[in-house]
Scaffold this motif. Sequence first.
Motif, PDB file in Angstrom:
ATOM      1  N   UNK A 104      87.975  28.714 -88.116  1.00  0.00           N
ATOM      2  CA  UNK A 104      88.215  27.405 -88.713  1.00  0.00           C
ATOM      3  C   UNK A 104      87.079  26.440 -88.451  1.00  0.00           C
ATOM      4  N   UNK A 105      86.569  26.439 -87.220  1.00  0.00           N
ATOM      5  CA  UNK A 105      85.459  25.554 -86.874  1.00  0.00           C
ATOM      6  C   UNK A 105      84.211  25.928 -87.671  1.00  0.00           C
ATOM      7  N   UNK A 106      83.969  27.229 -87.823  1.00  0.00           N
ATOM      8  CA  UNK A 106      82.779  27.676 -88.549  1.00  0.00           C
ATOM      9  C   UNK A 106      82.805  27.215 -90.001  1.00  0.00           C
ATOM     10  N   UNK A 107      83.978  27.259 -90.636  1.00  0.00           N
ATOM     11  CA  UNK A 107      84.091  26.770 -92.009  1.00  0.00           C
ATOM     12  C   UNK A 107      83.700  25.301 -92.085  1.00  0.00           C
ATOM     13  N   UNK A 108      84.149  24.517 -91.122  1.00  0.00           N
ATOM     14  CA  UNK A 108      83.938  23.071 -91.162  1.00  0.00           C
ATOM     15  C   UNK A 108      82.537  22.647 -90.742  1.00  0.00           C
ATOM     16  N   UNK A 109      81.774  23.549 -90.129  1.00  0.00           N
ATOM     17  CA  UNK A 109      80.452  23.163 -89.634  1.00  0.00           C
ATOM     18  C   UNK A 109      79.327  24.019 -90.200  1.00  0.00           C
ATOM     19  N   UNK A 110      79.596  24.846 -91.189  1.00  0.00           N
ATOM     20  CA  UNK A 110      78.537  25.637 -91.825  1.00  0.00           C
ATOM     21  C   UNK A 110      77.788  24.790 -92.842  1.00  0.00           C
ATOM     22  N   UNK A 111      76.489  24.986 -92.885  1.00  0.00           N
ATOM     23  CA  UNK A 111      75.652  24.170 -93.764  1.00  0.00           C
ATOM     24  C   UNK A 111      76.025  24.333 -95.229  1.00  0.00           C
ATOM     25  N   UNK A 112      76.284  25.571 -95.662  1.00  0.00           N
ATOM     26  CA  UNK A 112      76.578  25.805 -97.070  1.00  0.00           C
ATOM     27  C   UNK A 112      77.885  25.196 -97.518  1.00  0.00           C
ATOM     28  N   UNK A 113      78.928  25.304 -96.690  1.00  0.00           N
ATOM     29  CA  UNK A 113      80.218  24.710 -97.048  1.00  0.00           C
ATOM     30  C   UNK A 113      80.059  23.212 -97.239  1.00  0.00           C
ATOM     31  N   UNK A 114      79.305  22.573 -96.343  1.00  0.00           N
ATOM     32  CA  UNK A 114      79.081  21.132 -96.455  1.00  0.00           C
ATOM     33  C   UNK A 114      78.236  20.799 -97.676  1.00  0.00           C
TER      34      UNK A 114
END
Length: 666
Positions: free
Chosen positions: A144-154
């Motif tokens: 969950x944290x990785x989704x919220x802090x990945x450059x591409x998702x942002x």
Amino acid sequence: MTTQTDSVSEFAILEPAARSQPGSSTPSSPSRSTAIFVLAALWAIVFFASLFAPPLLDDADATHSNAARHILSSGDWVTLYVNGIRYLEKAPLPYWLDAISFKLFGFNAFAAHLPQATAVFLLALLGYIWASKAYSARAGLYAGIAVLTSAGVFLFTRIFIPEIWLSLFLATALYCFLQSLSAPPVEDVIATGAKQSGEPPAFVVRPTSNLYPYGLWVSLALAVLTKGLVAPVFIIGTAIIYLALTGEYRQWHRLKPFTGILLFLAIAAPWHILAGLRNTDGALNGHPHGFFWFYFVNEHFLRFLGKRYPVDYNKLPGYLFWSLHLVWLFPWALFTPLLLTGVRRRVSAILAPTYAARTTLLLTLYSALVLLFFSFSTNQEYYTFPAYLPLLMLLAAALTRAESTYTSDRSSRRRVVFAHAALTVIGAAVSIALFIGLWRSRHLPFVPDIGELLAHRGVGDYTLSMSHLFDLTDSSFAALRLPATIAAMAFAFGPALAWFLRSQRRHLAATSAIAVTSATFLVAAHIALIRFGPMLSSQPLAARIADLRSTHAIAPDTRVMLYGDQSYGSSIAFYLGEQLPLVEGRSSSMIFGSSFPDAPHIFLTNADLIGGWGTGPRKLLFVPLERRDALDRVLPVSLQIVLAETSGKALITDRPLDETSSFVIR
């Protein structure tokens, strides 16, 4: 054969899957409520707080928002329109969601991007729940944290594109697919309960697992309404390979294919049928075509083959297509070598009948299919977005496994140390570069319009998401002092702190430090995006037009026009809420819709512009930077009166304002 343990675990919300091995330890994890609170807080800081600025950007962001706005103004929820012209190349669900958001919160950037931000949180929550069940509670938290802090998702949720919703629906379909095969049949649950008690149950609570097959078909239908036929290609393709490899095709009846397909058609088919019936009289490249040919053949099959008309798409070089995923999944992609730890042992066990092994196989097959599909197809950088969650879940599981065997497994430890070393080196390089920029621009004044100060080197013809970073000059860097300082400090200390905590075996704190570093950088990146706002959005020029109208500096019959394709000034059309004539703008997404007999006469030529310039009602012409030279060649600069200008974009008129400045509505 279904065992009692299997039946009981199926009713558990989260199934811890971490297994103690010799020399390993099962890492402690925050409680479920704490984990969800952490994810919600992180989402609020990175995504919700960024909904209020900058204004809608030109091109896809405002174009798609215009389509959603037209739904409310026209009441037509079947045929999408942009600037009064049919916009039939996209599936409708994202625009329906935005229309609802506009209805609730008004026509603004917050409402336009709120559905996407909500989808990000739901995707992170799904990753947390699934990874917790398959691997461990800590792996779920990391996913969950990785989704919220990945450059591409942002990066790819800064504009209104459907990829985040597509990713959510496809991932949900995958989860429901696996749950449908893993859950015990109702008959087994009833029989087990009766056998244990010796008496038939007084009542039966139908397990939620019976809803999973229908969740699969509903999610797949919603994915089709989000992005089209690519959705069943990914899900059905992955399912076929998975069932063949595992031998679970014998359990096909658990997927409820007959009733499920009927449910799928009931959701996905009506819009396609209505859109086809209402849009039959178009033409493309001189040949008559209706919606069905345009949408299914031109926008799906010919796009994949690189033969779509018009040719306004790109294909990344292979080396960029693959290597950029290290950027899109940064910083978590640095742990990719962990996926190779004990690869022989894991390959031999990947078909084992455990939920963790099934999840790993399913996520691997799905990710590979998405990546390979778009490596052959025409593509944009964000097309592989649906693979981000599966890849991040696999990385989260690998990192959690490495943490639990950090002391005993030298191979895993070396790979973790390599990831931290790489992050520290990257962080140091970024910090040094930013501090150099800050030092060189320390005496330069702050200029709000950063677009005026860029070098405009044309790197990558600006088709790459970060091309404008190569245009930065010392003067333009002065406008980025605050975000540059925040990012420099985050990268100077965050990676080193994370590495130190890892060396102290404080694994949860170390991984959290990486997440905080990335989140801080993303906040800084959004501040930088706001500073780029005047260049990426034409909202200030729309505000100038509105101000001229409110002060009666221009007459009500003043004609506002855009020069070139509507995408150049799509934010002006959105914020004015008007249908605007386009001069030499019958191109790209406007071509097919403009061929319908009832299309409004909004497409003007240079001859039309010159013939009416200075006569009749006043003209206000928006000219993007990319088209100013072209305009100067057909309309002498001496006849252009500039009313406003930002980042090279101009709002010009054909006569001085003082001719009508005293105009008053009576």
